[in-house]
Design a protein around this motif. Sequence first.
Motif, PDB file in Angstrom:
ATOM      1  N   THR A 142      48.350 -20.611  23.883  1.00 12.60           N
ATOM      2  CA  THR A 142      47.101 -20.814  24.629  1.00 12.60           C
ATOM      3  C   THR A 142      46.889 -22.252  25.079  1.00 12.60           C
ATOM      4  OG1 THR A 142      45.899 -21.164  22.554  1.00 12.60           O
ATOM      5  CG2 THR A 142      46.009 -18.912  23.402  1.00 12.60           C
ATOM      6  N   ARG A 143      47.689 -23.186  24.623  1.00  9.88           N
ATOM      7  CA  ARG A 143      47.426 -24.602  24.901  1.00  9.88           C
ATOM      8  C   ARG A 143      47.990 -25.076  26.239  1.00  9.88           C
ATOM      9  NH1 ARG A 143      51.105 -28.541  24.768  1.00  9.88           N
ATOM     10  NH2 ARG A 143      53.247 -28.051  24.155  1.00  9.88           N
ATOM     11  N   VAL A 144      48.832 -24.289  26.878  1.00 10.84           N
ATOM     12  CA  VAL A 144      49.634 -24.768  28.003  1.00 10.84           C
ATOM     13  C   VAL A 144      48.773 -25.278  29.150  1.00 10.84           C
ATOM     14  CG1 VAL A 144      51.394 -24.124  29.688  1.00 10.84           C
ATOM     15  CG2 VAL A 144      51.469 -23.176  27.371  1.00 10.84           C
ATOM     16  N   ASN A 145      47.675 -24.623  29.455  1.00 10.67           N
ATOM     17  CA  ASN A 145      46.870 -24.955  30.630  1.00 10.67           C
ATOM     18  C   ASN A 145      45.799 -26.007  30.357  1.00 10.67           C
ATOM     19  OD1 ASN A 145      48.290 -23.026  32.163  1.00 10.67           O
ATOM     20  ND2 ASN A 145      46.928 -21.387  31.423  1.00 10.67           N
ATOM     21  N   ASP A 146      45.733 -26.527  29.133  1.00  4.06           N
ATOM     22  CA  ASP A 146      44.701 -27.506  28.783  1.00  4.06           C
ATOM     23  C   ASP A 146      45.343 -28.755  28.161  1.00  4.06           C
ATOM     24  OD1 ASP A 146      42.326 -25.942  29.470  1.00  4.06           O
ATOM     25  OD2 ASP A 146      42.918 -24.669  27.782  1.00  4.06           O
ATOM     26  N   ILE A 147      44.551 -29.829  28.142  1.00  6.31           N
ATOM     27  CA  ILE A 147      44.943 -31.051  27.438  1.00  6.31           C
ATOM     28  C   ILE A 147      44.228 -31.041  26.090  1.00  6.31           C
ATOM     29  CG2 ILE A 147      44.979 -33.560  27.493  1.00  6.31           C
ATOM     30  CD1 ILE A 147      44.788 -33.423  30.517  1.00  6.31           C
ATOM     31  N   TRP A 148      44.991 -31.214  25.023  1.00  5.70           N
ATOM     32  CA  TRP A 148      44.449 -31.093  23.668  1.00  5.70           C
ATOM     33  C   TRP A 148      44.640 -32.394  22.876  1.00  5.70           C
ATOM     34  CZ3 TRP A 148      41.778 -27.207  21.256  1.00  5.70           C
ATOM     35  CH2 TRP A 148      41.695 -25.985  21.926  1.00  5.70           C
ATOM     36  N   LEU A 149      43.628 -32.724  22.122  1.00  2.00           N
ATOM     37  CA  LEU A 149      43.720 -33.789  21.120  1.00  2.00           C
ATOM     38  C   LEU A 149      43.600 -33.108  19.764  1.00  2.00           C
ATOM     39  CD1 LEU A 149      43.828 -36.890  20.596  1.00  2.00           C
ATOM     40  CD2 LEU A 149      41.333 -36.821  20.471  1.00  2.00           C
ATOM     41  N   VAL A 150      44.670 -33.133  18.973  1.00  6.65           N
ATOM     42  CA  VAL A 150      44.747 -32.328  17.760  1.00  6.65           C
ATOM     43  C   VAL A 150      44.959 -33.221  16.546  1.00  6.65           C
ATOM     44  CG1 VAL A 150      45.904 -30.403  16.604  1.00  6.65           C
ATOM     45  CG2 VAL A 150      45.721 -30.430  19.103  1.00  6.65           C
ATOM     46  N   ASP A 151      44.235 -32.903  15.501  1.00  3.87           N
ATOM     47  CA  ASP A 151      44.408 -33.543  14.184  1.00  3.87           C
ATOM     48  C   ASP A 151      45.126 -32.559  13.272  1.00  3.87           C
ATOM     49  OD1 ASP A 151      44.184 -34.840  11.739  1.00  3.87           O
ATOM     50  OD2 ASP A 151      42.131 -34.107  11.409  1.00  3.87           O
ATOM     51  N   PHE A 152      46.360 -32.881  12.904  1.00  5.37           N
ATOM     52  CA  PHE A 152      47.115 -32.082  11.935  1.00  5.37           C
ATOM     53  C   PHE A 152      46.830 -32.654  10.552  1.00  5.37           C
ATOM     54  CE2 PHE A 152      49.309 -31.634  15.956  1.00  5.37           C
ATOM     55  CZ  PHE A 152      49.641 -30.286  16.001  1.00  5.37           C
ATOM     56  N   TYR A 153      46.219 -31.839   9.695  1.00  2.41           N
ATOM     57  CA  TYR A 153      45.749 -32.345   8.404  1.00  2.41           C
ATOM     58  C   TYR A 153      46.232 -31.454   7.270  1.00  2.41           C
ATOM     59  CZ  TYR A 153      42.342 -28.536   8.324  1.00  2.41           C
ATOM     60  OH  TYR A 153      41.756 -27.312   8.295  1.00  2.41           O
ATOM     61  N   ALA A 154      46.009 -31.946   6.045  1.00  2.62           N
ATOM     62  CA  ALA A 154      46.246 -31.176   4.823  1.00  2.62           C
ATOM     63  C   ALA A 154      44.948 -31.166   4.022  1.00  2.62           C
ATOM     64  CB  ALA A 154      47.380 -31.788   4.006  1.00  2.62           C
ATOM     65  N   PRO A 155      44.541 -30.024   3.466  1.00  5.74           N
ATOM     66  CA  PRO A 155      43.257 -29.954   2.760  1.00  5.74           C
ATOM     67  C   PRO A 155      43.155 -30.918   1.577  1.00  5.74           C
ATOM     68  CG  PRO A 155      44.110 -27.747   3.210  1.00  5.74           C
ATOM     69  CD  PRO A 155      45.210 -28.713   3.553  1.00  5.74           C
ATOM     70  N   TRP A 156      44.285 -31.218   0.939  1.00  3.14           N
ATOM     71  CA  TRP A 156      44.252 -32.083  -0.245  1.00  3.14           C
ATOM     72  C   TRP A 156      44.375 -33.565   0.091  1.00  3.14           C
ATOM     73  CZ3 TRP A 156      48.717 -34.570   0.431  1.00  3.14           C
ATOM     74  CH2 TRP A 156      49.780 -33.896   1.043  1.00  3.14           C
ATOM     75  N   CYS A 157      44.577 -33.908   1.348  1.00  2.00           N
ATOM     76  CA  CYS A 157      44.835 -35.302   1.756  1.00  2.00           C
ATOM     77  C   CYS A 157      43.530 -36.092   1.800  1.00  2.00           C
ATOM     78  CB  CYS A 157      45.532 -35.309   3.113  1.00  2.00           C
ATOM     79  SG  CYS A 157      45.714 -36.953   3.831  1.00  2.00           S
ATOM     80  N   GLY A 158      43.474 -37.197   1.053  1.00  6.75           N
ATOM     81  CA  GLY A 158      42.281 -38.033   1.037  1.00  6.75           C
ATOM     82  C   GLY A 158      42.017 -38.709   2.372  1.00  6.75           C
TER      83      GLY A 158
END
Length: 468
Positions: free
Chosen positions: A35-51
Amino acid sequence: MAEVRASLVCGVIAAFLSSAVLAFVEDLDDTFKETRVNDIWLVDFYAPWCGYCKKLEPVWHDVGMELKSSGSPVRVGKMDATAYSGMASEFGVRGYPTIKLLKGDLAYNYKGPRTKDDIVEFTNRVSGPAVRALPSKQMFEHMMKRHDVLFVYVGADSPLKEKYHDVASELIIYTYFFSASEEVLPESLALPELPAVVVFKDGGHFAYDEYEDGSLSSWVNKERFQGYLQIDGFTLYELGETGKLVAIAIIDEKDPTEESSRLKSLIQRVAKEYREHFNRDFQFGHMDGNDYINSLIMGEVTVPSVIILNTSNEQYFLPSEPTESMEQLVQFINSVLNGSAQAHGGDGFIQRIKRVVFDGKSTIMSVFRSSPLLGCFLFGLPLGVISLMCYGICTAESDDGSEDIKREGLTDEEEEEEEEEEEERRRTAELEGREEGENEEEEEEDDEEEEEEEDDLGEKDPGEKKTD
């Protein structure tokens, strides 16, 4: 009753605002790839345990709100990289949090400070065209006031323009790129030839020379900083990517002294007046305090002082004598450039071992400074257990064959029974020894009697023998 109603209204408003803020940041799942192909995305890849991820979360919501309210076409999202590890690995996520701007088939990593303004600035820059046009003199003057460093391509279509676009697509994460015609530039600005790539900074302009400066990408990467700037840990990390040596005046801005001001002024003058000599190899600046430098070189640097860092191999250079004049500073820089200055540190095997020891010591000290009780528990308990084990090993009784030492694992009653059995065995052995001795004496007496009888027979005369 009125107070209850007021509190309910406030709660509803707070819940509405909270849901509105959350709506600016979308939770992404494994369908995001299609679904991302037609839009510009700013994404935060995170981990739930990461401070660090938890610390970034409120900033990320502010980023989403800012971009949405400003009318930006960029959509803001976040993805649990542990739940969707397959997608995270496809996007090249190696640590948490990782911020990426995804535009078509391109993915740009954000490496700057994790503040709202810096992230929004990065997003607006990268989401737009790689090269922006400057159609008028007014626009050119406006951009000159807005940016400390400005790259501009001047001229018509050419192979150099194609290279410029390629470099802009690669390095737009660091700075803006513009293009303009010669008529847009000030009349006082004269370029030796066109087309040209020019950088405007430090109150002047400097054109790219392919024969002297090498590749355009390398030149842009080195020129994207001002000639002199304030340096912190993050800036020093970015300067390491330019391949330049970094000459730093270490001062204390909270307690400025005459010596600090003098060294800072010397560095600034060298950066400006000796640009042609040192610009390709050196970056100049000052740093407030020596804490970061001390941890970097694993030593103590006095304040104020001058130091030159080679971030590629972790070497550093210190002047052999106090820097009293600009001539002495220039001489010191030249000695580093020609290799005659003594280098300290480095990335050799011994230095790596020292780095491990230093980092471990720093970690322990920081834990004790922040929480002494926690430090005592984390490090005191294991040391106490190890000490008790060593004490037990050193003081344990050894088996030397003596009958007086108690055997391990036996009670006193069992030891008495063993002693009685041992005593009986000794008595039995003595009785057997006595019987054997008596038997031997009887055998000896029988042998003597037989010998005497033989002697008596031998003494008889021959006649008696015959009669017999």
